[in-house]
Design a protein around this motif. Structure first.
Motif, PDB file in Angstrom:
ATOM      1  N   GLU A  34       3.119   4.234  -1.519  1.00  0.00           N
ATOM      2  CA  GLU A  34       3.163   4.842  -2.845  1.00  0.00           C
ATOM      3  C   GLU A  34       3.908   6.167  -2.808  1.00  0.00           C
ATOM      4  O   GLU A  34       4.082   6.776  -1.749  1.00  0.00           O
ATOM      5  CB  GLU A  34       1.742   5.079  -3.363  1.00  0.00           C
ATOM      6  CG  GLU A  34       0.945   6.070  -2.522  1.00  0.00           C
ATOM      7  CD  GLU A  34      -0.485   6.286  -2.999  1.00  0.00           C
ATOM      8  OE1 GLU A  34      -0.959   5.473  -3.820  1.00  0.00           O
ATOM      9  OE2 GLU A  34      -1.109   7.268  -2.571  1.00  0.00           O
TER      10      GLU A  34
ATOM     11  N   THR B  44       3.806   9.989  -4.821  1.00  0.00           N
ATOM     12  CA  THR B  44       2.900  10.816  -5.616  1.00  0.00           C
ATOM     13  C   THR B  44       3.354  12.273  -5.560  1.00  0.00           C
ATOM     14  O   THR B  44       4.100  12.667  -4.652  1.00  0.00           O
ATOM     15  CB  THR B  44       1.450  10.707  -5.099  1.00  0.00           C
ATOM     16  OG1 THR B  44       0.591  11.493  -5.939  1.00  0.00           O
ATOM     17  CG2 THR B  44       1.334  11.192  -3.671  1.00  0.00           C
TER      18      THR B  44
ATOM     19  N   GLY C  34      -4.754  13.023  -4.885  1.00  0.00           N
ATOM     20  CA  GLY C  34      -4.973  11.945  -5.849  1.00  0.00           C
ATOM     21  C   GLY C  34      -4.299  10.657  -5.408  1.00  0.00           C
ATOM     22  O   GLY C  34      -3.877  10.516  -4.261  1.00  0.00           O
ATOM     23  N   THR C  35      -4.194   9.726  -6.346  1.00  0.00           N
ATOM     24  CA  THR C  35      -3.538   8.457  -6.062  1.00  0.00           C
ATOM     25  C   THR C  35      -2.102   8.487  -6.555  1.00  0.00           C
ATOM     26  O   THR C  35      -1.746   9.285  -7.432  1.00  0.00           O
ATOM     27  CB  THR C  35      -4.279   7.296  -6.742  1.00  0.00           C
ATOM     28  OG1 THR C  35      -4.326   7.545  -8.162  1.00  0.00           O
ATOM     29  CG2 THR C  35      -5.685   7.163  -6.213  1.00  0.00           C
ATOM     30  N   GLY C  36      -1.270   7.644  -5.989  1.00  0.00           N
ATOM     31  CA  GLY C  36       0.132   7.571  -6.389  1.00  0.00           C
ATOM     32  C   GLY C  36       0.434   6.263  -7.099  1.00  0.00           C
ATOM     33  O   GLY C  36      -0.464   5.561  -7.555  1.00  0.00           O
TER      34      GLY C  36
ATOM     35  N   GLY D  30       0.787  -1.232   0.000  1.00  0.00           N
ATOM     36  CA  GLY D  30       0.000   0.000   0.000  1.00  0.00           C
ATOM     37  C   GLY D  30       0.816   1.278   0.000  1.00  0.00           C
ATOM     38  O   GLY D  30       0.242   2.369  -0.094  1.00  0.00           O
TER      39      GLY D  30
ATOM     40  N   GLN E 297       2.708   2.606  -6.825  1.00  0.00           N
ATOM     41  CA  GLN E 297       3.328   1.739  -5.831  1.00  0.00           C
ATOM     42  C   GLN E 297       4.676   1.194  -6.317  1.00  0.00           C
ATOM     43  O   GLN E 297       5.107   1.457  -7.441  1.00  0.00           O
ATOM     44  CB  GLN E 297       2.367   0.605  -5.471  1.00  0.00           C
ATOM     45  CG  GLN E 297       1.096   1.115  -4.804  1.00  0.00           C
ATOM     46  CD  GLN E 297       0.234   0.002  -4.249  1.00  0.00           C
ATOM     47  OE1 GLN E 297       0.722  -1.065  -3.891  1.00  0.00           O
ATOM     48  NE2 GLN E 297      -1.061   0.249  -4.163  1.00  0.00           N
TER      49      GLN E 297
ATOM     50  N   ARG F  71      -1.037   4.631   1.162  1.00  0.00           N
ATOM     51  CA  ARG F  71      -2.110   5.221   0.356  1.00  0.00           C
ATOM     52  C   ARG F  71      -3.334   5.590   1.196  1.00  0.00           C
ATOM     53  O   ARG F  71      -3.664   4.944   2.173  1.00  0.00           O
ATOM     54  CB  ARG F  71      -2.488   4.312  -0.821  1.00  0.00           C
ATOM     55  CG  ARG F  71      -3.031   2.952  -0.490  1.00  0.00           C
ATOM     56  CD  ARG F  71      -3.221   2.169  -1.793  1.00  0.00           C
ATOM     57  NE  ARG F  71      -3.574   0.782  -1.549  1.00  0.00           N
ATOM     58  CZ  ARG F  71      -4.815   0.351  -1.402  1.00  0.00           C
ATOM     59  NH1 ARG F  71      -5.816   1.203  -1.465  1.00  0.00           N
ATOM     60  NH2 ARG F  71      -5.060  -0.924  -1.191  1.00  0.00           N
ATOM     61  N   SER F  72      -3.999   6.643   0.741  1.00  0.00           N
ATOM     62  CA  SER F  72      -5.084   7.251   1.510  1.00  0.00           C
ATOM     63  C   SER F  72      -6.276   6.323   1.709  1.00  0.00           C
ATOM     64  O   SER F  72      -7.042   6.484   2.656  1.00  0.00           O
ATOM     65  CB  SER F  72      -5.550   8.547   0.830  1.00  0.00           C
ATOM     66  OG  SER F  72      -5.977   8.286  -0.499  1.00  0.00           O
ATOM     67  N   GLY F  73      -6.464   5.352   0.830  1.00  0.00           N
ATOM     68  CA  GLY F  73      -7.564   4.407   1.006  1.00  0.00           C
ATOM     69  C   GLY F  73      -7.430   3.595   2.283  1.00  0.00           C
ATOM     70  O   GLY F  73      -8.430   3.206   2.893  1.00  0.00           O
TER      71      GLY F  73
END
Length: 217
Positions: free
Chosen positions: A142, A144, A149-151, A140, A153, A194-196
């Motif tokens: 990452e 960025t 937003g998403t990054g 998980g 991995q 990651r933020s999730g």
């Protein structure tokens, strides 16, 4: 005399019929009453079953979502050289970002999918009480250039010269290795879980900020 007998017979038949009708009506009413009572009882039983099922579902839901609460504060302003402490629903561990390097062009014959690559030297330490695979602890993470937003991995397994971290870590053990991924051109980058994962409450939030100027060698 015969006429009297006939009249008497007719009267008896009428009385008998009336009694039969009353008895039949009474039986029908009793049957309807019994059915109504039974129906109400079934309704109450079904309602009870629904209530019980709902209670069980609520308990299960609470067991899944309300069973973990991190005890470690967020660390949102870390930089190169800092150690981040993670308290997750899996275990606790630490990561130290030792160094960062932006690589222009290809590495080991692999071209970056974006503008360039960023290579991070990190040390991972298991501060929990059980043995865990390194891949589980690093899952998980990452890099960025945009926190909202998403990054991307880790892609260490695709590069021969990158030191991929593998194996297991016992409590108190640590391992050093590298993290590499594609990046867009930007003034600064972020390394994080990651933020999730952090947004769901499964871990505290830890973020390293990497200025591009410091990572260009």
């Amino acid at each position: 005399m015969k006429k009297r007998l006939v009249v008497l017979f007719v009267l008896l038949v009428m009385v008998f019929s009336a009694c039969s009708n009353e008895e039949g009506s009474s039986n029908e009413e009793e049957q309807k009453l019994d059915e109504s009572i039974e129906g109400n009882n079934n309704g109450e039983e079904k309602e009870e079953e629904i209530d019980n099922d709902t209670s069980e579902e609520d308990e299960d839901s609470e067991g899944v979502s309300g069973g973990f609460e991190t005890q470690t504060e967020d660390q949102l302003d870390l930089t190169i050289g800092d150690t981040g402490r993670f308290d997750t629903d899996l275990t606790t561990f630490e990561i130290t970002l030792e160094d960062a390097e932006i690589i222009e062009g290809e590495l080991d014959g692999v071209e970056p999918q974006f503008d360039s690559l960023i290579l991070l030297d990190i040390t991972l330490k298991n501060t929990g009480e059980m043995v865990y695979p390194v891949q589980d602890l690093m899952y998980g993470f990452e890099a960025t250039d945009y926190l909202e937003g998403t990054g991307v991995q880790n892609a260490a397994e695709f590069f021969d010269s990158v030191k991929e971290m593998t194996g297991e870590l016992a409590p108190g053990e640590e391992v050093s290795g590298q993290f590499i991924t594609d990046i867009h051109e930007a003034e600064e980058y972020y390394f994080r879980l990651r933020s999730g994962i952090t947004g769901s409450g499964a871990s505290n939030e830890v973020i390293w900020t990497i200025p591009a100027e410091e990572a260009k060698k």
